[in-house]
Design an enzyme around this catalytic site. Structure first.
Site, short mmCIF file in Angstrom:
data_model
loop_
_atom_site.label_atom_id
_atom_site.label_comp_id
_atom_site.label_asym_id
_atom_site.label_seq_id
_atom_site.Cartn_x
_atom_site.Cartn_y
_atom_site.Cartn_z
CG HIS A 88 -2.03 -1.04 1.02
ND1 HIS A 88 -2.57 -1.76 2.06
CD2 HIS A 88 -2.67 -1.48 -0.09
CE1 HIS A 88 -3.49 -2.58 1.59
NE2 HIS A 88 -3.57 -2.43 0.29
CB CYS A 147 4.78 -11.29 4.12
SG CYS A 147 5.90 -11.09 5.51
CG HIS A 175 -6.06 -4.93 4.68
ND1 HIS A 175 -5.18 -5.92 4.30
CD2 HIS A 175 -5.33 -3.80 4.78
CE1 HIS A 175 -3.97 -5.40 4.19
NE2 HIS A 175 -4.04 -4.11 4.46
CD GLU A 177 -2.18 -9.47 6.76
OE1 GLU A 177 -1.46 -8.50 6.51
OE2 GLU A 177 -2.23 -10.01 7.89
CB THR A 245 0.62 -9.16 9.90
OG1 THR A 245 0.40 -8.52 8.65
CG2 THR A 245 0.58 -10.65 9.74
CB CYS A 283 4.48 -9.25 11.12
SG CYS A 283 4.70 -7.55 10.65
CB SER A 313 -0.21 1.88 4.50
OG SER A 313 0.62 1.36 5.51
CB SER A 314 -3.38 -1.72 7.94
OG SER A 314 -3.59 -2.08 9.26
CB SER A 381 4.15 -0.13 2.25
OG SER A 381 3.22 0.67 2.94
#
Ligand code: SF4
Length: 399
Positions: A88, A147, A175, A177, A245, A283, A313-314, A381
């Site tokens: 993102h 990832c 999202h 993911e 994550t 993560c 971008s979370s 990111s």
């Protein structure tokens, strides 16, 4: 269309050295290296800048971007597609477009069905099981950049499904993911999932676990965030916690504890293992960036904080949330947001994290006189060249 067995690259394409120079030219910043070497501090004119000790590209993003460049080098003359944004960050995605990679999510590519001659890159946050099966069935060459930390979450969610536990996923339901993670729960017939966004939603579910309640109202609230056929009276009997994550670690841990308490109350401590499971799936890169920004806020008195990263971008949005609770904070997408020493364009902290978040312009954001002490961090990111350009712009404004 003749369909061949898909070729899947998961461990590199043997072109790492060939693209190393190109990657460095695109994303490296000498200024950022200098600030790091100077104990993460930079003094210039009226400006004192403190950089968080962990910021920017994480190992997963680094690898995904590297693989995308390698794919172009490895398959000259073939169409190379990305299923959507690789990460993102608009700057990184645009550079990949400039590099000849086509995005299946772009309006002009919608409806395009890649085939056996095409190369398809899967993003760092993964794709759903259904999408994976589809691309495989088409015989596309797949470059899988998912990832390892996301794969670790999937492994645990699959195990929940196998053992008849509903995966409670702390994440954003739209999202990529979280959609991909939720789809893993459906690999087994007993697999179920429910996505909760925050403490408030977790509290509603925990309340239902304790006392049951209005089933229809529950389904109306969570209808878009549960597996098909989800029945709260049946599917909250055994739950396992997981998370996207990049969520706020403190919130994920708290939500895990809320579910543990609710299940203990309902089934008793002795039976807890049969009804509740949890494991930490934030993560390490997300955790390190959140810890580093807390440490920066603890150690330096700042006038303001700047957080750089995509508005969708979370992990960047969560860094901004941490900072905004302590100091005046501006979440910016790139250096162009620093319009002048008087005006800044930014995403209000707490606004929905979408690519096109409504930006606002704030006036008089930099102290007009005297020293200016700025804290700076960037999401996982955000490449270093963008961070470096932000520092250069700040230098100019603080002469
Ligand atoms: S933020 Fe974490 S999970 Fe996401 S790509 Fe980076 S290392 Fe992987």
């Amino acid at each position: 269309m003749s369909v061949s067995q898909p070729l899947i690259f998961r461990k590199g394409l043997d072109m790492k050295e060939a693209v190393a120079g190109e990657l460095a030219a695109a994303y490296h910043s000498r200024l950022v290296d200098e600030v790091r070497a100077a104990n993460y501090r930079h003094d210039q004119g009226r400006l004192t800048l403190h950089l968080a000790r962990e910021f920017g590209f994480c190992y997963g993003v680094d690898r995904a971007v590297d693989y995308a460049y390698q794919a172009v080098a490895r398959f000259p003359g073939r169409n190379v597609f990305l299923t959507g944004e690789i990460i993102h960050n608009p700057h990184v995605n645009d550079r990949l477009r400039d590099n000849g990679i086509r995005f299946l999510s772009d309006p002009e590519e919608r409806g395009h069905q890649p085939g056996p001659d095409d190369v398809v890159i899967l993003p760092a946050f993964g794709i759903t099981v259904g999408e994976m099966l589809d691309y495989s069935a088409r015989g596309c060459t797949l470059v899988d950049t998912t990832c390892g930390s996301v794969l670790n979450v999937w492994k645990n969610v699959v195990r929940y499904a196998q053992d008849g536990f509903t995966a409670i996923i702390h994440g954003k339901v739209k999202h990529e993911e979280t959609r991909a993670t939720a789809s893993q729960a459906l690999k087994y017939p007993e697999g179920r999932y429910l996505v909760v966004l925050d403490r408030e939603e977790a509290a509603i579910v925990c309340d239902y676990i304790r006392r049951r309640g209005d089933r229809e109202a529950f389904l109306a609230r969570f209808g878009g965030a549960v597996s098909p056929g989800f029945d709260p009276d049946r599917d909250l009997d055994r739950v396992g916690c997981a998370n996207q994550t990049t969520m706020l670690m403190s919130e994920s841990l708290e939500i895990g504890e809320m579910f543990r308490a609710a299940m203990t109350e309902r089934y008793g401590e002795a039976a807890l293992a049969n009804h509740f499971r949890a494991f930490d799936t934030i993560c390490s890169a997300t955790q390190e960036r959140q810890d580093a920004v807390e440490a920066l806020l603890d150690s330096e008195p700042l006038d303001l904080m700047i957080v750089v990263g995509g508005y969708n971008s979370s992990n960047t949005c969560n860094l901004a949330r941490i900072c905004a609770a302590r100091v005046r904070t501006y979440h910016i997408a790139d250096p162009a947001c620093l319009i002048s020493a008087e005006r800044i364009r930014h995403r209000p902290v707490g606004a929905p994290s979408t690519a096109k978040a409504d930006e606002v312009i704030s006036e008089n954001w930099l102290p007009a006189e005297g020293r200016i002490v700025v804290g700076l961090t960037a999401g996982a990111s955000t490449p270093n060249n963008i961070v470096g350009q932000v520092i250069e712009t700040l230098e100019r404004f603080a002469l």
